[in-house]
Motif scaffolding. Structure first.
Motif, PDB file in Angstrom:
ATOM      1  N   LEU A   1       0.826  -1.211   0.000  1.00  0.00           N
ATOM      2  CA  LEU A   1       0.000   0.000   0.000  1.00  0.00           C
ATOM      3  C   LEU A   1       0.857   1.256   0.000  1.00  0.00           C
ATOM      4  N   SER A   2       1.949   1.219   0.740  1.00  0.00           N
ATOM      5  CA  SER A   2       2.845   2.369   0.754  1.00  0.00           C
ATOM      6  C   SER A   2       3.466   2.604  -0.623  1.00  0.00           C
ATOM      7  N   THR A   3       3.817   1.526  -1.301  1.00  0.00           N
ATOM      8  CA  THR A   3       4.363   1.659  -2.652  1.00  0.00           C
ATOM      9  C   THR A   3       3.345   2.271  -3.607  1.00  0.00           C
ATOM     10  N   PHE A   4       2.097   1.824  -3.535  1.00  0.00           N
ATOM     11  CA  PHE A   4       1.057   2.370  -4.406  1.00  0.00           C
ATOM     12  C   PHE A   4       0.829   3.858  -4.122  1.00  0.00           C
ATOM     13  N   GLU A   5       0.930   4.215  -2.839  1.00  0.00           N
ATOM     14  CA  GLU A   5       0.704   5.617  -2.476  1.00  0.00           C
ATOM     15  C   GLU A   5       1.759   6.541  -3.070  1.00  0.00           C
ATOM     16  N   ILE A   6       3.011   6.113  -3.101  1.00  0.00           N
ATOM     17  CA  ILE A   6       4.090   7.005  -3.537  1.00  0.00           C
ATOM     18  C   ILE A   6       4.392   6.895  -5.022  1.00  0.00           C
ATOM     19  N   GLU A   7       3.747   5.961  -5.733  1.00  0.00           N
ATOM     20  CA  GLU A   7       3.987   5.858  -7.169  1.00  0.00           C
ATOM     21  C   GLU A   7       3.494   7.117  -7.888  1.00  0.00           C
ATOM     22  N   ASP A   8       4.261   7.550  -8.876  1.00  0.00           N
ATOM     23  CA  ASP A   8       3.935   8.769  -9.620  1.00  0.00           C
ATOM     24  C   ASP A   8       2.955   8.438 -10.741  1.00  0.00           C
ATOM     25  N   LEU A   9       1.695   8.259 -10.351  1.00  0.00           N
ATOM     26  CA  LEU A   9       0.634   7.954 -11.302  1.00  0.00           C
ATOM     27  C   LEU A   9      -0.301   9.155 -11.381  1.00  0.00           C
ATOM     28  N   PRO A  10      -0.528   9.694 -12.573  1.00  0.00           N
ATOM     29  CA  PRO A  10      -1.316  10.938 -12.675  1.00  0.00           C
ATOM     30  C   PRO A  10      -2.758  10.793 -12.222  1.00  0.00           C
TER      31      PRO A  10
ATOM     32  N   VAL B   1      -3.836   9.093  -9.653  1.00  0.00           N
ATOM     33  CA  VAL B   1      -3.954   8.951  -8.195  1.00  0.00           C
ATOM     34  C   VAL B   1      -3.939  10.349  -7.594  1.00  0.00           C
ATOM     35  N   ARG B   2      -5.069  10.793  -7.060  1.00  0.00           N
ATOM     36  CA  ARG B   2      -5.212  12.153  -6.559  1.00  0.00           C
ATOM     37  C   ARG B   2      -4.700  12.269  -5.126  1.00  0.00           C
ATOM     38  N   MET B   3      -4.584  13.499  -4.658  1.00  0.00           N
ATOM     39  CA  MET B   3      -4.116  13.728  -3.297  1.00  0.00           C
ATOM     40  C   MET B   3      -5.072  13.113  -2.286  1.00  0.00           C
ATOM     41  N   HIS B   4      -6.367  13.211  -2.571  1.00  0.00           N
ATOM     42  CA  HIS B   4      -7.343  12.583  -1.677  1.00  0.00           C
ATOM     43  C   HIS B   4      -7.136  11.073  -1.630  1.00  0.00           C
ATOM     44  N   ASP B   5      -6.852  10.471  -2.780  1.00  0.00           N
ATOM     45  CA  ASP B   5      -6.605   9.028  -2.820  1.00  0.00           C
ATOM     46  C   ASP B   5      -5.361   8.674  -2.021  1.00  0.00           C
ATOM     47  N   ARG B   6      -4.332   9.496  -2.152  1.00  0.00           N
ATOM     48  CA  ARG B   6      -3.083   9.220  -1.418  1.00  0.00           C
ATOM     49  C   ARG B   6      -3.311   9.318   0.093  1.00  0.00           C
ATOM     50  N   SER B   7      -4.160  10.249   0.500  1.00  0.00           N
ATOM     51  CA  SER B   7      -4.462  10.358   1.936  1.00  0.00           C
ATOM     52  C   SER B   7      -5.173   9.109   2.438  1.00  0.00           C
ATOM     53  N   ARG B   8      -6.104   8.621   1.647  1.00  0.00           N
ATOM     54  CA  ARG B   8      -6.825   7.404   2.034  1.00  0.00           C
ATOM     55  C   ARG B   8      -5.900   6.191   2.033  1.00  0.00           C
ATOM     56  N   LEU B   9      -5.011   6.133   1.049  1.00  0.00           N
ATOM     57  CA  LEU B   9      -4.044   5.031   1.013  1.00  0.00           C
ATOM     58  C   LEU B   9      -3.088   5.117   2.190  1.00  0.00           C
ATOM     59  N   ARG B  10      -2.722   6.333   2.575  1.00  0.00           N
ATOM     60  CA  ARG B  10      -1.843   6.503   3.729  1.00  0.00           C
ATOM     61  C   ARG B  10      -2.549   6.039   5.003  1.00  0.00           C
ATOM     62  N   GLU B  11      -3.839   6.336   5.097  1.00  0.00           N
ATOM     63  CA  GLU B  11      -4.607   5.863   6.255  1.00  0.00           C
ATOM     64  C   GLU B  11      -4.660   4.341   6.300  1.00  0.00           C
ATOM     65  N   ALA B  12      -4.873   3.724   5.134  1.00  0.00           N
ATOM     66  CA  ALA B  12      -4.890   2.260   5.083  1.00  0.00           C
ATOM     67  C   ALA B  12      -3.520   1.695   5.452  1.00  0.00           C
ATOM     68  N   THR B  13      -2.452   2.357   4.987  1.00  0.00           N
ATOM     69  CA  THR B  13      -1.100   1.903   5.326  1.00  0.00           C
ATOM     70  C   THR B  13      -0.863   1.977   6.822  1.00  0.00           C
ATOM     71  N   GLU B  14      -1.314   3.059   7.451  1.00  0.00           N
ATOM     72  CA  GLU B  14      -1.135   3.209   8.893  1.00  0.00           C
ATOM     73  C   GLU B  14      -1.934   2.164   9.663  1.00  0.00           C
ATOM     74  N   ARG B  15      -3.124   1.845   9.152  1.00  0.00           N
ATOM     75  CA  ARG B  15      -3.921   0.803   9.810  1.00  0.00           C
ATOM     76  C   ARG B  15      -3.202  -0.536   9.747  1.00  0.00           C
ATOM     77  N   MET B  16      -2.651  -0.861   8.589  1.00  0.00           N
ATOM     78  CA  MET B  16      -1.911  -2.114   8.452  1.00  0.00           C
ATOM     79  C   MET B  16      -0.657  -2.112   9.326  1.00  0.00           C
ATOM     80  N   THR B  17      -0.002  -0.945   9.405  1.00  0.00           N
ATOM     81  CA  THR B  17       1.177  -0.842  10.265  1.00  0.00           C
ATOM     82  C   THR B  17       0.819  -1.102  11.720  1.00  0.00           C
ATOM     83  N   ARG B  18      -0.301  -0.513  12.158  1.00  0.00           N
ATOM     84  CA  ARG B  18      -0.723  -0.719  13.546  1.00  0.00           C
ATOM     85  C   ARG B  18      -1.072  -2.180  13.803  1.00  0.00           C
ATOM     86  N   LEU B  19      -1.751  -2.825  12.851  1.00  0.00           N
ATOM     87  CA  LEU B  19      -2.083  -4.237  13.021  1.00  0.00           C
ATOM     88  C   LEU B  19      -0.822  -5.091  13.092  1.00  0.00           C
ATOM     89  N   ALA B  20       0.161  -4.775  12.234  1.00  0.00           N
ATOM     90  CA  ALA B  20       1.416  -5.532  12.262  1.00  0.00           C
ATOM     91  C   ALA B  20       2.125  -5.341  13.598  1.00  0.00           C
TER      92      ALA B  20
END
Length: 325
Positions: free
Chosen positions: A203-212, A214-233
C-alpha cells in the motif's frame, strides 16, 4: 455470469451494473466519467474461464490467476498489479489461512480476483449497490484495503484478549491450560504478521507511485490504510512478544516447582543416607558386633537413629532447605 460482478461507477460513486458481453474489454466504453470495476470470484464455476477470455494482457492474466501470491505492488505500463490479503472468515476455515485479493488497476478499469469468499469485497460491493461507492480507481483500492483492515481488527483484538486470559491463568497457576492454548495464539499471530507487513509495504508503494490518476485525496486514504496495516502488524508483534513472555513465565514456574521437588528429595536422601550407613554396618554378619548378646541393644540403636534423624532434620531446617527463608 455467475461469480462475476461488473459495475460502472461514476464520479459521484453511483454504481450501475453492466455486461461486457462477448467482446470483453475490447467492447468497453470508457468515454463517460468514472471507471469500471470487474470483480471475479474464481471459486465459482466458469468464472476463471470468463476472465481468461476478456482480453487482458498475458502478464496481467497470469498475475491475477497465480496459484500462490504474496502482498505486493508493481507498476506495469499505465496500470498497477497489486495483491492484498484478508483474514479468512469463511465458516469452517482457519482465520489465519488468509484469502488473497489480486487486482489490476488502471484509471478507467479495476479488475479484482478472489479464489475464495472475501467479506471485505462484499462490504464495498454493498456500498456500491447503495450508491455510496468510490469515485475513482485509487479510491476503490483504498476502500478495499480499509475494509480488509476492518475485518482483521476484531481477529487481532481477539488474540489480545486470549493473551490477557493466559496471563491471568499463569498468575493463578493454571500453566497446563495455558500451554495448550499458547501455541495456537503464537501460530496465528505469526501467520497473520507474515502477510500484514508486506501488505503495508504494498500500500505504501502504491501511495508514492507517480501515477497521474492517483489524486491527493486518494493518497491520503491510502496513507490511512497503510497506517492501519502498520498498527495491526505492530499489535501482532506485541502479541507474539507477550506470548513469548507468558511461555517464559510458564517455564520458570515449572522449573521452580521441579527445583522444590528435587530439594525435598535431596533433603530426604541426605537424612536417610547416614541412617542407612549405620544400619548397613550393623547388619554385616561378622563376629565382634557390639550388643549382639544384649537384648536391649536393638532399642538403643533405634533410639540413636531417631535422635540422629531429628538432628539432621533440625540442621537442614536451620540452613533453610526446608522452606525457612
Amino acid at each position: 455470469m455467475d461469480g462475476v460482478s461488473q459495475w460502472r461507477i461514476d464520479k459521484a460513486g453511483q454504481g450501475k451494473p453492466i455486461d461486457l458481453g462477448a467482446k470483453g474489454l475490447a467492447g468497453l466504453d470508457v468515454s463517460p466519467p468514472g471507471f469500471v470495476w470487474v470483480h471475479v470470484d474464481c471459486g465459482r464455476q466458469g468464472a476463471q474461464h470468463w476472465l481468461e477470455g476478456i482480453g487482458l494482457e498475458p502478464l496481467v492474466q497470469r498475475a491475477l490467476l497465480a496459484p500462490e501470491t504474496r502482498p505486493r505492488c508493481s507498476v506495469h505500463g499505465d496500470g498497477v498489479l497489486m495483491n492484498l490479503r484478508g483474514v479468512n472468515l469463511n465458516p469452517g476455515d482457519e482465520v489465519e489461512d488468509m484469502v488473497s485479493l489480486r487486482m489490476w488497476i488502471t484509471e478507467q478499469l479495476v479488475v479484482t480476483v478472489q479464489m475464495r469468499r472475501l467479506m471485505a469485497v462484499s462490504d464495498v460491493q454493498d456500498a456500491v449497490a447503495r450508491g455510496q461507492g468510490p469515485d475513482g480507481a485509487a479510491e476503490l483500492v483504498a476502500r478495499l484495503a480499509l475494509r480488509l483492515a476492518d475485518r482483521a481488527e476484531p481477529v487481532v483484538a481477539g488474540l489480545n484478549e486470549k493473551v490477557d486470559v493466559l496471563e491471568d491463568q499463569v498468575i493463578e497457576g493454571l500453566s497446563s491450560m495455558s500451554r495448550r492454548n499458547l501455541g495456537d495464539i503464537r501460530r496465528v499471530s505469526i501467520m497473520l504478521r507474515r502477510h500484514m507487513a508486506p501488505q503495508r509495504d504494498a500500500l505504501s508503494t502504491f501511495e508514492i507511485e507517480d501515477l497521474p490518476w492517483v489524486r491527493m485525496h486518494d493518497r491520503s486514504r491510502l496513507r490511512e490504510a497503510t497506517e492501519r496495516m502498520t498498527r495491526l502488524a505492530e499489535e501482532l508483534d506485541a502479541i507474539r512478544d507477550r506470548a513469548q513472555v507468558v511461555h517464559d513465565q510458564i517455564m520458570d514456574t515449572r522449573a521452580e516447582a521441579m527445583n522444590r521437588q528435587m530439594l525435598v528429595l535431596s533433603v530426604v536422601a541426605a537424612i536417610f543416607l547416614p541412617l542407612g550407613l549405620i544400619t548397613g554396618l550393623l547388619g554385616i554378619n561378622v563376629g565382634g558386633m557390639p550388643g549382639a548378646n544384649y537384648g536391649g541393644a536393638f532399642w538403643i540403636v533405634t533410639a540413636g537413629l531417631v535422635v540422629l534423624g531429628l538432628m539432621l532434620f533440625w540442621i537442614f531446617w536451620k540452613m533453610g532447605w526446608l522452606g525457612r527463608n
